[in-house]
Scaffold this motif. Structure first.
Motif, PDB file in Angstrom:
ATOM      1  N   ASN A 216       0.852  -1.189   0.000  1.00  0.00           N
ATOM      2  CA  ASN A 216       0.000   0.000   0.000  1.00  0.00           C
ATOM      3  C   ASN A 216       0.889   1.240   0.000  1.00  0.00           C
ATOM      4  OD1 ASN A 216      -1.987   1.893   0.324  1.00  0.00           O
ATOM      5  ND2 ASN A 216      -3.094   0.754   1.897  1.00  0.00           N
ATOM      6  N   ARG A 217       0.559   2.216  -0.818  1.00  0.00           N
ATOM      7  CA  ARG A 217       1.413   3.394  -0.976  1.00  0.00           C
ATOM      8  C   ARG A 217       1.284   4.390   0.169  1.00  0.00           C
ATOM      9  NH1 ARG A 217       0.418   4.781  -7.426  1.00  0.00           N
ATOM     10  NH2 ARG A 217       1.209   2.769  -8.238  1.00  0.00           N
ATOM     11  N   SER A 218       0.150   4.410   0.836  1.00  0.00           N
ATOM     12  CA  SER A 218      -0.075   5.396   1.897  1.00  0.00           C
ATOM     13  C   SER A 218       0.707   5.013   3.147  1.00  0.00           C
ATOM     14  CB  SER A 218      -1.574   5.486   2.222  1.00  0.00           C
ATOM     15  OG  SER A 218      -1.780   6.344   3.316  1.00  0.00           O
ATOM     16  N   SER A 219       1.741   5.769   3.457  1.00  0.00           N
ATOM     17  CA  SER A 219       2.578   5.452   4.615  1.00  0.00           C
ATOM     18  C   SER A 219       1.832   5.683   5.920  1.00  0.00           C
ATOM     19  CB  SER A 219       3.860   6.289   4.593  1.00  0.00           C
ATOM     20  OG  SER A 219       3.545   7.680   4.621  1.00  0.00           O
ATOM     21  N   TYR A 220       0.990   6.749   5.961  1.00  0.00           N
ATOM     22  CA  TYR A 220       0.233   7.028   7.182  1.00  0.00           C
ATOM     23  C   TYR A 220      -0.734   5.888   7.490  1.00  0.00           C
ATOM     24  CZ  TYR A 220      -3.275   8.983  10.278  1.00  0.00           C
ATOM     25  OH  TYR A 220      -4.156   9.172  11.323  1.00  0.00           O
ATOM     26  N   MET A 221      -1.462   5.435   6.488  1.00  0.00           N
ATOM     27  CA  MET A 221      -2.405   4.334   6.691  1.00  0.00           C
ATOM     28  C   MET A 221      -1.674   3.040   7.038  1.00  0.00           C
ATOM     29  SD  MET A 221      -5.399   5.444   6.615  1.00  0.00           S
ATOM     30  CE  MET A 221      -6.180   3.850   6.674  1.00  0.00           C
ATOM     31  N   ASN A 222      -0.492   2.865   6.482  1.00  0.00           N
ATOM     32  CA  ASN A 222       0.302   1.685   6.824  1.00  0.00           C
ATOM     33  C   ASN A 222       0.654   1.678   8.303  1.00  0.00           C
ATOM     34  OD1 ASN A 222       0.239   0.877   4.201  1.00  0.00           O
ATOM     35  ND2 ASN A 222       2.394   1.253   3.754  1.00  0.00           N
ATOM     36  N   ASP A 223       1.151   2.803   8.783  1.00  0.00           N
ATOM     37  CA  ASP A 223       1.554   2.892  10.188  1.00  0.00           C
ATOM     38  C   ASP A 223       0.360   2.704  11.119  1.00  0.00           C
ATOM     39  OD1 ASP A 223       4.100   3.359   9.339  1.00  0.00           O
ATOM     40  OD2 ASP A 223       3.976   5.548   9.522  1.00  0.00           O
ATOM     41  N   LEU A 224      -0.762   3.325  10.754  1.00  0.00           N
ATOM     42  CA  LEU A 224      -1.962   3.216  11.584  1.00  0.00           C
ATOM     43  C   LEU A 224      -2.473   1.775  11.611  1.00  0.00           C
ATOM     44  CD1 LEU A 224      -4.185   4.534  13.265  1.00  0.00           C
ATOM     45  CD2 LEU A 224      -5.405   5.047  11.136  1.00  0.00           C
ATOM     46  N   SER A 225      -2.570   1.158  10.452  1.00  0.00           N
ATOM     47  CA  SER A 225      -3.070  -0.223  10.379  1.00  0.00           C
ATOM     48  C   SER A 225      -2.125  -1.186  11.085  1.00  0.00           C
ATOM     49  CB  SER A 225      -3.240  -0.640   8.912  1.00  0.00           C
ATOM     50  OG  SER A 225      -4.189   0.174   8.255  1.00  0.00           O
ATOM     51  N   ARG A 226      -0.823  -0.924  10.961  1.00  0.00           N
ATOM     52  CA  ARG A 226       0.163  -1.780  11.629  1.00  0.00           C
ATOM     53  C   ARG A 226       0.002  -1.701  13.145  1.00  0.00           C
ATOM     54  NH1 ARG A 226       4.044   0.264   9.303  1.00  0.00           N
ATOM     55  NH2 ARG A 226       4.322  -1.234   7.597  1.00  0.00           N
ATOM     56  N   SER A 227      -0.185  -0.501  13.651  1.00  0.00           N
ATOM     57  CA  SER A 227      -0.372  -0.313  15.097  1.00  0.00           C
ATOM     58  C   SER A 227      -1.668  -0.955  15.570  1.00  0.00           C
ATOM     59  CB  SER A 227      -0.372   1.182  15.435  1.00  0.00           C
ATOM     60  OG  SER A 227       0.838   1.792  15.050  1.00  0.00           O
ATOM     61  N   LEU A 228      -2.738  -0.789  14.786  1.00  0.00           N
ATOM     62  CA  LEU A 228      -4.027  -1.351  15.168  1.00  0.00           C
ATOM     63  C   LEU A 228      -3.999  -2.877  15.136  1.00  0.00           C
ATOM     64  CD1 LEU A 228      -6.426   1.094  13.281  1.00  0.00           C
ATOM     65  CD2 LEU A 228      -6.072   0.938  15.746  1.00  0.00           C
TER      66      LEU A 228
END
Length: 336
Positions: A216-228
């Motif tokens: 996924n290209r969105s780094s912010y969404m990656n970090d958020l989903s990874r944390s969740l």
């Protein structure tokens, strides 16, 4: 009739009753098709379900319905009369249905001795109109407090291939689980389109999910989903999952097995919790009654001295007045 009328009404869930299955899910996840397929599956086994439709906006129901909200509340008339939009009208219809849901509970309880296997409840496509409304809570609590109840959350496997969409579904499932506190089953639907084995791997192995996020290209969404995903790790551990196809009928043996296991979890986990909460509530009610009773008695005690004082003053006045009158009569006699 006399013997039955003399019995005291039952308080708390009746675990001997057949289970109710509340079907929830995002719009387009295939809830109605799932209910249709499960109904057909149970009919072929000569154990038909008792089906309830709680979606007032549906145009046509593709399965036989025993109780239909559309027979009680007219969705379009609610929109016209109250000037509401689609979601507001759905919530209003559910609110109106709640005023008579005790009758629905009675109908569900009556079918306990019949040949039906389970009670299926199909909910509105707008999931938030049911799960986050007062009427949805009332319906769910009414079911769970009377007999075994299981929540089935339907997920569209084809759309869940996107890790952020998958995470959104899991967050919603987690919120519903902790809101209802009932046995919970996640059903990955549409297995005929996409095999949901990827989702099961993501739930068991964080590294697999992390690899999918990297695409996924969105780094912010990656970090958020990874944390969740790390936060939901404990949620995944005790979660029941089933993979099905409502079109082909795949996986419905596993659905019934999961329902049976969830009923046992209801008996072993939910019922003791319910009885504990009920006992605490009854204790608080008794303490409140006792406190009110003591306040009333204390108020009477405070009021008593003043009343007695007024009464004693009246008696003294009468007594003194009588003596004065007698003395006046004696003096008149002496003068005579």
């Amino acid at each position: 009739m006399e013997a039955s009328s003399s019995e005291s009404p039952r308080i708390g869930p009746n675990v001997a009753q057949k289970p109710s299955v509340l079907v929830l899910g995002m719009a387009g996840s295939g809830k109605t098709t799932f209910v249709q397929r499960l109904t057909s599956y149970l009919h072929t086994r000569q154990t038909p379900p008792y089906v309830i439709n709680l979606d007032p906006a549906v145009a046509k129901v593709p399965y036989p319905v025993n109780v239909d909200i559309r027979d009680t509340v007219k969705y379009k008339e609610v929109m016209k009369e109250f000037g509401m939009g689609p979601n507001g009208a759905i919530m209003t219809c559910l609110n109106l249905m709640c005023t008579r849901f005790d009758q629905v509970i009675q109908l569900i309880n009556k079918r306990a001795n019949s040949d039906t296997s389970i009670c299926l409840l199909d909910t509105p496509g707008q999931i938030e109109a049911f799960t986050w409304s007062a009427s949805g809570s009332i319906i769910t609590d009414s079911l769970a407090s009377s007999h075994p109840t299981v929540v089935m959350y339907i997920v569209d496997s084809a759309r869940a291939t996107n890790p952020t969409t998958f995470m959104s579904n899991m967050l919603y499932a987690c919120s519903i689980l902790y809101r209802t506190k009932l046995p919970f089953i996640v059903v990955f639907n549409k297995a005929d389109i996409v095999k949901p084995t990827f989702a099961l791997k993501w739930m068991k192995d964080f590294e697999r999910f992390d690899e999918a996020l990297e695409e996924n290209r969105s780094s912010y969404m990656n970090d958020l989903s990874r944390s969740l995903s790390l936060v939901l790790d404990e949620f995944y551990c005790g979660l029941k999952t089933v993979c099905v196809s409502s079109m082909t009928g795949e996986g419905f043996d596993d659905v019934m097995k999961a329902i049976d296991e969830s009923v046992e979890a209801y008996k072993n986990e939910y019922v003791p919790m319910y009885e504990k909460v009920l006992a605490e509530k009854l204790k608080l009610d008794e303490e409140e009654k006792k406190e009110k009773h003591e306040k009333v008695l204390h108020g009477k005690e405070l009021a008593a001295p003043s009343n007695l004082l007024n009464l004693s003053e009246k008696v003294d006045k009468i007594h003194i007045g009588g003596v004065e009158e007698e003395n006046q009569e004696d003096s008149d006699i002496m003068r005579a």
